[in-house]
Design an enzyme around this catalytic site. Structure first.
Site, PDB file in Angstrom:
ATOM      1  N   SER A   9       0.862  -1.176   0.000  1.00  0.00           N
ATOM      2  CA  SER A   9       0.000   0.000   0.000  1.00  0.00           C
ATOM      3  C   SER A   9       0.906   1.236   0.000  1.00  0.00           C
ATOM      4  O   SER A   9       1.861   1.294   0.774  1.00  0.00           O
ATOM      5  CB  SER A   9      -0.871   0.017   1.261  1.00  0.00           C
ATOM      6  OG  SER A   9      -1.274   1.363   1.546  1.00  0.00           O
ATOM      7  N   HIS A  34      -1.604  -1.811  -4.015  1.00  0.00           N
ATOM      8  CA  HIS A  34      -2.840  -1.643  -3.249  1.00  0.00           C
ATOM      9  C   HIS A  34      -3.046  -0.148  -3.061  1.00  0.00           C
ATOM     10  O   HIS A  34      -2.232   0.524  -2.410  1.00  0.00           O
ATOM     11  CB  HIS A  34      -2.710  -2.361  -1.905  1.00  0.00           C
ATOM     12  CG  HIS A  34      -3.904  -2.269  -1.024  1.00  0.00           C
ATOM     13  ND1 HIS A  34      -4.998  -3.093  -1.155  1.00  0.00           N
ATOM     14  CD2 HIS A  34      -4.183  -1.439   0.017  1.00  0.00           C
ATOM     15  CE1 HIS A  34      -5.896  -2.788  -0.224  1.00  0.00           C
ATOM     16  NE2 HIS A  34      -5.417  -1.789   0.505  1.00  0.00           N
ATOM     17  N   ASP A  36      -5.278   2.932  -1.721  1.00  0.00           N
ATOM     18  CA  ASP A  36      -6.302   3.218  -0.704  1.00  0.00           C
ATOM     19  C   ASP A  36      -7.065   4.500  -1.002  1.00  0.00           C
ATOM     20  O   ASP A  36      -6.544   5.598  -0.841  1.00  0.00           O
ATOM     21  CB  ASP A  36      -5.642   3.326   0.674  1.00  0.00           C
ATOM     22  CG  ASP A  36      -5.160   1.978   1.183  1.00  0.00           C
ATOM     23  OD1 ASP A  36      -3.970   1.853   1.495  1.00  0.00           O
ATOM     24  OD2 ASP A  36      -5.996   1.053   1.235  1.00  0.00           O
ATOM     25  N   MET A  38      -9.931   6.948   0.075  1.00  0.00           N
ATOM     26  CA  MET A  38     -10.709   7.293   1.268  1.00  0.00           C
ATOM     27  C   MET A  38     -11.476   8.593   0.992  1.00  0.00           C
ATOM     28  O   MET A  38     -10.917   9.537   0.444  1.00  0.00           O
ATOM     29  CB  MET A  38      -9.774   7.493   2.471  1.00  0.00           C
ATOM     30  CG  MET A  38      -8.950   6.273   2.805  1.00  0.00           C
ATOM     31  SD  MET A  38      -7.903   6.585   4.247  1.00  0.00           S
ATOM     32  CE  MET A  38      -6.885   5.110   4.237  1.00  0.00           C
ATOM     33  N   HIS A  68      -8.710  -0.196  -3.105  1.00  0.00           N
ATOM     34  CA  HIS A  68      -9.404  -0.394  -1.835  1.00  0.00           C
ATOM     35  C   HIS A  68     -10.290   0.824  -1.601  1.00  0.00           C
ATOM     36  O   HIS A  68      -9.835   1.876  -1.172  1.00  0.00           O
ATOM     37  CB  HIS A  68      -8.372  -0.576  -0.706  1.00  0.00           C
ATOM     38  CG  HIS A  68      -9.009  -0.862   0.608  1.00  0.00           C
ATOM     39  ND1 HIS A  68      -8.294  -0.902   1.780  1.00  0.00           N
ATOM     40  CD2 HIS A  68     -10.286  -1.131   0.948  1.00  0.00           C
ATOM     41  CE1 HIS A  68      -9.104  -1.178   2.776  1.00  0.00           C
ATOM     42  NE2 HIS A  68     -10.333  -1.323   2.295  1.00  0.00           N
ATOM     43  N   MET A  70     -12.539   2.760   0.365  1.00  0.00           N
ATOM     44  CA  MET A  70     -13.096   3.059   1.692  1.00  0.00           C
ATOM     45  C   MET A  70     -13.978   4.298   1.558  1.00  0.00           C
ATOM     46  O   MET A  70     -13.611   5.419   1.945  1.00  0.00           O
ATOM     47  CB  MET A  70     -11.961   3.276   2.707  1.00  0.00           C
ATOM     48  CG  MET A  70     -11.235   1.982   3.039  1.00  0.00           C
ATOM     49  SD  MET A  70      -9.634   2.218   3.803  1.00  0.00           S
ATOM     50  CE  MET A  70      -8.629   2.463   2.338  1.00  0.00           C
ATOM     51  N   MET A 139      -9.818  -6.831   6.976  1.00  0.00           N
ATOM     52  CA  MET A 139      -9.052  -5.739   7.568  1.00  0.00           C
ATOM     53  C   MET A 139      -8.467  -6.204   8.896  1.00  0.00           C
ATOM     54  O   MET A 139      -9.198  -6.767   9.731  1.00  0.00           O
ATOM     55  CB  MET A 139      -9.939  -4.517   7.801  1.00  0.00           C
ATOM     56  CG  MET A 139     -10.384  -3.784   6.531  1.00  0.00           C
ATOM     57  SD  MET A 139      -9.032  -3.286   5.476  1.00  0.00           S
ATOM     58  CE  MET A 139      -8.240  -2.037   6.524  1.00  0.00           C
ATOM     59  N   ASP A 173      -5.054  -6.875   5.243  1.00  0.00           N
ATOM     60  CA  ASP A 173      -4.657  -5.482   5.043  1.00  0.00           C
ATOM     61  C   ASP A 173      -4.686  -4.718   6.357  1.00  0.00           C
ATOM     62  O   ASP A 173      -5.728  -4.574   6.980  1.00  0.00           O
ATOM     63  CB  ASP A 173      -5.635  -4.844   4.042  1.00  0.00           C
ATOM     64  CG  ASP A 173      -5.321  -3.395   3.749  1.00  0.00           C
ATOM     65  OD1 ASP A 173      -6.236  -2.678   3.287  1.00  0.00           O
ATOM     66  OD2 ASP A 173      -4.178  -2.962   3.996  1.00  0.00           O
TER      67      ASP A 173
HETATM   68  C1  DX5 Z   1      -5.830   1.350   6.034  1.00  0.00           C
HETATM   69  C2  DX5 Z   1      -5.504   0.893   4.606  1.00  0.00           C
HETATM   70  C3  DX5 Z   1      -4.331  -0.059   4.563  1.00  0.00           C
HETATM   71  C4  DX5 Z   1      -3.050   0.580   5.110  1.00  0.00           C
HETATM   72  C5  DX5 Z   1      -1.967  -0.478   5.194  1.00  0.00           C
HETATM   73  O1  DX5 Z   1      -7.123   1.896   6.075  1.00  0.00           O
HETATM   74  O2  DX5 Z   1      -6.608   0.232   4.030  1.00  0.00           O
HETATM   75  O3  DX5 Z   1      -4.121  -0.480   3.211  1.00  0.00           O
HETATM   76  O4  DX5 Z   1      -2.627   1.620   4.261  1.00  0.00           O
HETATM   77  O5  DX5 Z   1      -0.814   0.156   5.681  1.00  0.00           O
HETATM   78  P1  DX5 Z   1      -0.032  -0.475   6.936  1.00  0.00           P
HETATM   79  O6  DX5 Z   1       0.554  -1.777   6.418  1.00  0.00           O
HETATM   80  O7  DX5 Z   1       1.007   0.561   7.263  1.00  0.00           O
HETATM   81  O8  DX5 Z   1      -1.039  -0.698   8.008  1.00  0.00           O
HETATM   82 ZN    ZN Z   2      -6.162  -0.831   2.193  1.00  0.00          ZN
END
Ligand code: DX5
Ligand code: ZN
Length: 217
Positions: A9, A34, A36, A38, A68, A70, A139, A173
């Site tokens: 990520s 990956h 993210d 948000m 991903h 969110m 998660m 994740d």
């Molecule tokens: C958190 C994300 C993860 C996160 C993983 O909401 O979905 O993908 O970035 O990063 P680490 O491995 O640092 O927890």
């Molecule tokens: Zn993620």
């Protein structure tokens, strides 16, 4: 046993140089990226969306983009993310009332469909929807931020999924690193997301190789 793949990520990387960071991570031997997304509603944080992905796609041509999502309204972003070049679209079960239709919409848009569940969501909630998805994301932190502590008590969810659906892609994740990847792989995860452990390292290629080796053994 399904081949383990490592998908770092880039959430905690230098976002001012996102394309460069993605290239660096892929050149360090990652199997996929990956990404993210948000929206500040589903999670209390805000990152980037499809306009950024569209530009990234042109720079990081070959990489598999594991999106991903969110976001509070995952239905709204399927087409824009598909047009931008997303390869896999993982929405959260907690953000939709009709996961089956959403999975169909994602696949019709040409992407693999994934369903993610947060730590407080029981595995029973997602089991009925597994047949409609290509991947289930478990998660191992409360979504919203990188660099959090791995939640080992999420492993029974992975074990149950692997026992019930031997061919399913199961992604973990959150807080995954060299000290927790073996636990994840032994539980049955075959898609390993790791953020800070990779992007925070001065030798990401060493961390990625070690994550994969440990996950494969
Ligand atoms: C958190 C994300 C993860 C996160 C993983 O909401 O979905 O993908 O970035 O990063 P680490 O491995 O640092 O927890
Ligand atoms: Zn993620």
């Amino acid at each position: 046993k399904k081949l383990a793949r490592v998908g770092p990520s880039i959430l905690n990387s230098d976002l001012s140089n996102l394309a460069g960071e993605c290239e660096r991570i892929m050149n360090s031997g990652a199997d996929y990226l990956h990404l993210d997304v948000m929206d500040g509603h589903f999670v209390p944080n805000l990152t980037f969306g499809h306009p950024i992905i569209k530009c990234l796609r042109h720079k990081v041509k070959e990489a598999f983009f594991d999106m991903h999502m969110m976001v509070a309204n995952p239905e709204a972003w399927v087409e824009p993310v598909a047009d931008a070049g997303g390869d896999q679209y993982i929405f959260h079960l907690e953000a939709t009332s009709d996961p089956k239709t959403l999975c169909r919409k994602i696949r019709e848009a040409g992407m693999k469909a994934g369903i993610g569940i947060k730590p407080k969501t029981p595995i029973e909630a997602v089991v009925p929807h597994v047949p409609h998805a290509d991947v289930i994301l478990i998660m191992t932190v409360e979504p919203g931020f990188g660099g959090q502590k791995f939640m080992a008590d999420m492993m029974p969810k992975v074990e149950f999924l692997r026992k019930t659906f031997p061919e399913l892609d199961i992604e973990v994740d959150g807080g995954v690193g060299l000290d927790s990847v073996q636990t994840c792989a032994q539980a049955g995860a075959n898609m390993i997301v790791s953020g800070t452990a990779v992007t925070g390292s001065s030798e990401p290629q060493v961390v990625i190789a070690e994550l994969r080796r440990t996950a494969q053994e």
